[in-house]
Write an enzyme that holds these catalytic residues in place. Sequence first.
Site, PDB file in Angstrom:
ATOM      1  N   HIS A 188      -4.862 -11.110  -6.689  1.00 54.90           N
ATOM      2  CA  HIS A 188      -3.784 -10.779  -5.760  1.00 54.90           C
ATOM      3  C   HIS A 188      -3.199 -12.030  -5.098  1.00 54.90           C
ATOM      4  O   HIS A 188      -3.086 -12.089  -3.872  1.00 54.90           O
ATOM      5  CB  HIS A 188      -4.292  -9.836  -4.656  1.00 54.90           C
ATOM      6  CG  HIS A 188      -4.772  -8.510  -5.136  1.00 54.90           C
ATOM      7  ND1 HIS A 188      -5.640  -7.711  -4.407  1.00 54.90           N
ATOM      8  CD2 HIS A 188      -4.497  -7.826  -6.271  1.00 54.90           C
ATOM      9  CE1 HIS A 188      -5.888  -6.602  -5.086  1.00 54.90           C
ATOM     10  NE2 HIS A 188      -5.198  -6.640  -6.217  1.00 54.90           N
ATOM     11  N   HIS A 221      -3.942  -3.535  -2.355  1.00 56.69           N
ATOM     12  CA  HIS A 221      -3.612  -4.029  -3.690  1.00 56.69           C
ATOM     13  C   HIS A 221      -2.104  -4.260  -3.715  1.00 56.69           C
ATOM     14  O   HIS A 221      -1.340  -3.574  -3.035  1.00 56.69           O
ATOM     15  CB  HIS A 221      -4.036  -3.013  -4.746  1.00 56.69           C
ATOM     16  CG  HIS A 221      -5.525  -2.829  -4.826  1.00 56.69           C
ATOM     17  ND1 HIS A 221      -6.277  -3.216  -5.902  1.00 56.69           N
ATOM     18  CD2 HIS A 221      -6.403  -2.312  -3.920  1.00 56.69           C
ATOM     19  CE1 HIS A 221      -7.549  -2.950  -5.676  1.00 56.69           C
ATOM     20  NE2 HIS A 221      -7.653  -2.398  -4.476  1.00 56.69           N
TER      21      HIS A 221
END
Length: 617
Positions: free
Chosen positions: A547, A592
């Site tokens: 990420h 996320h």
Amino acid sequence: MGSSSEAEAFLRHNFTHVVIGGVTAGLVVAARLSENPALTVGIIEAGPVAIDEPAINIPGRLSETLFTKYDWQFEITPQPGLNGRKLPWNRGKVLGGSSALNLLLWTRGSREDYDAWEQLGNEGWGWDGILPFFKKSECFHAPNKEFQSQHQAYCDPDAHGIDGPLHIIYPQEYVASHQYWHATLNKLGVETNRSHASGENVGCWTSLTGIDPNSQRRCYSATAYYMPAAKRDNLVLLSEATVREILLEKDDDDWIAKGVRFEHKGSEYTIRVSGEIVLSAGSVQSPQLLELSGIGNPEILIAAGIDVKIENPNVGENLQEHMLTMMVYEIDPSITTPEALRNDSALAKAADEEYIATKTGPRTAVGNSAAYLPFSHYMSASDISALVSKLAAAYPNTRHPREQILVQRFASGDGEAGKMEFLLDVSNYSPFFESQPNKRYGTMMQMLQYPFSVGSIHIPPAPSRGHHTTSADQPVIDPKYYAGPGGHIDFLSMVAGQRFGHRICSTPPLADIIVGRVFPPAPSSENGDSDEDLSDWVRNTTITDWHPVGTCAMGGSGGKANGVVDSRLRVYGVKGLRVVDASIMPLQISAHLQATVYAIGEKGASMIMEDWEDSKA
């Protein structure tokens, strides 16, 4: 070197806009801009088109595409904070980018995450400003009340869009451990969050996924945005083409982006653009391409043999990444896991036949058991106080606005921010533990959401005098895990998170299907786990959570002094060039990334269209 008929056909178009990167946000921008027939939009994508690839499309086969031709297979520099270890950094090299490779989870950050962006001076990027673009991307399929109760799949339908390209659902089937998730977390004092996508994601919940409910296939930017728009005459894709640089030309005192130089099948080409170039190559390659084009820190550019055109030392800086550790547990041997399907051909054949015939079974199940918790839920007040004191010593005079927000968020009594994510899935996902034959495993993942560790991504120096760095040279990725003034805070926070992850897996009813912890080995029963020291294990097993953000960040009130792009995503110092991807995020979020990246794509496309129409008025 021969010519390419595909490239030559691409060059015959008079493009108003070219999107570099047919990836998550890039395809959003291209599809939305091509809705206007007055525009002609080109997409240059380095990877192949893989619309019919089963390893991408079948939900239960997620992660099979890692370390394949669909993956850039980057590697980071040795990390002192990880005892000198290097790590792979997987990024999508395929039409759709990392949205084709990710683990399908569809989550949003909290209201405070996006409001922090606006607090930095990025007007319109707070929760209220970005929520319409979250909704614009979504075609949400709300489950009925019976289904919600059965799977704890609760939601606020008003928080979601229903007319967007991306199918967003609660899966019809779940991994075996999920039925125990909520009861176990509730027993540990964690409440079920029935509206986790409405600006407050703290608690335990069942995650949404990007799956088409009719076909039970992955729904991602290539299938949701590009394919429906591909028939338009004004949208043109060139795949398997690598961009070398963005061509900048001087007009009086202004630098203007005028074209793109790229390589396709061994030959180089140049395409001119009459409108704007949209850079959407992600947090790794967007700063790389800016630097290769002469935008960045002069010291880095000169060392790479690149002519300096626009000085901006922020390019490639401000890299922020979630950190991940994985505890592995042996579980009930009767539970079917993705790993078991890979290792047992008969089991895999039966699962495939069920999937083909009825679109049900283990090939449709993905991990959805999530919890986002503040430190106060599993750390004592004295432990938190000690960390706050260490933080004050690490940042005696915080100067950068981003640091100020991070420090304030941590030191203000912890609040309700979800600082650590806990996620359980069945299978062994750890790269450090080798599964034993005929055994089944589950993985408890702990992910730090608001890191103080800040790194960088830059092009490397030229290989020798008289040469210059190119896009064929891997960028230097240095996340600086557990380094810098706040790195020790990150490390201590991660160590504390492991203990609570183990408590979850040791608490019934979830514990009823768990045989025992195998990695790291469980503590002896005589000593228990209350004082278990996991420090070495954390340092030796922390990996990326895939990420990365922030390397072309919005500068906000500080402008070019604090960032790379303005709040309309225009690159400082050059006309006709924007960045639209996760790299523009000035601060990491507790979620996320994919849902937020789609919203960035939608908002970026809207801004580009507004500015185009204003210029023609």
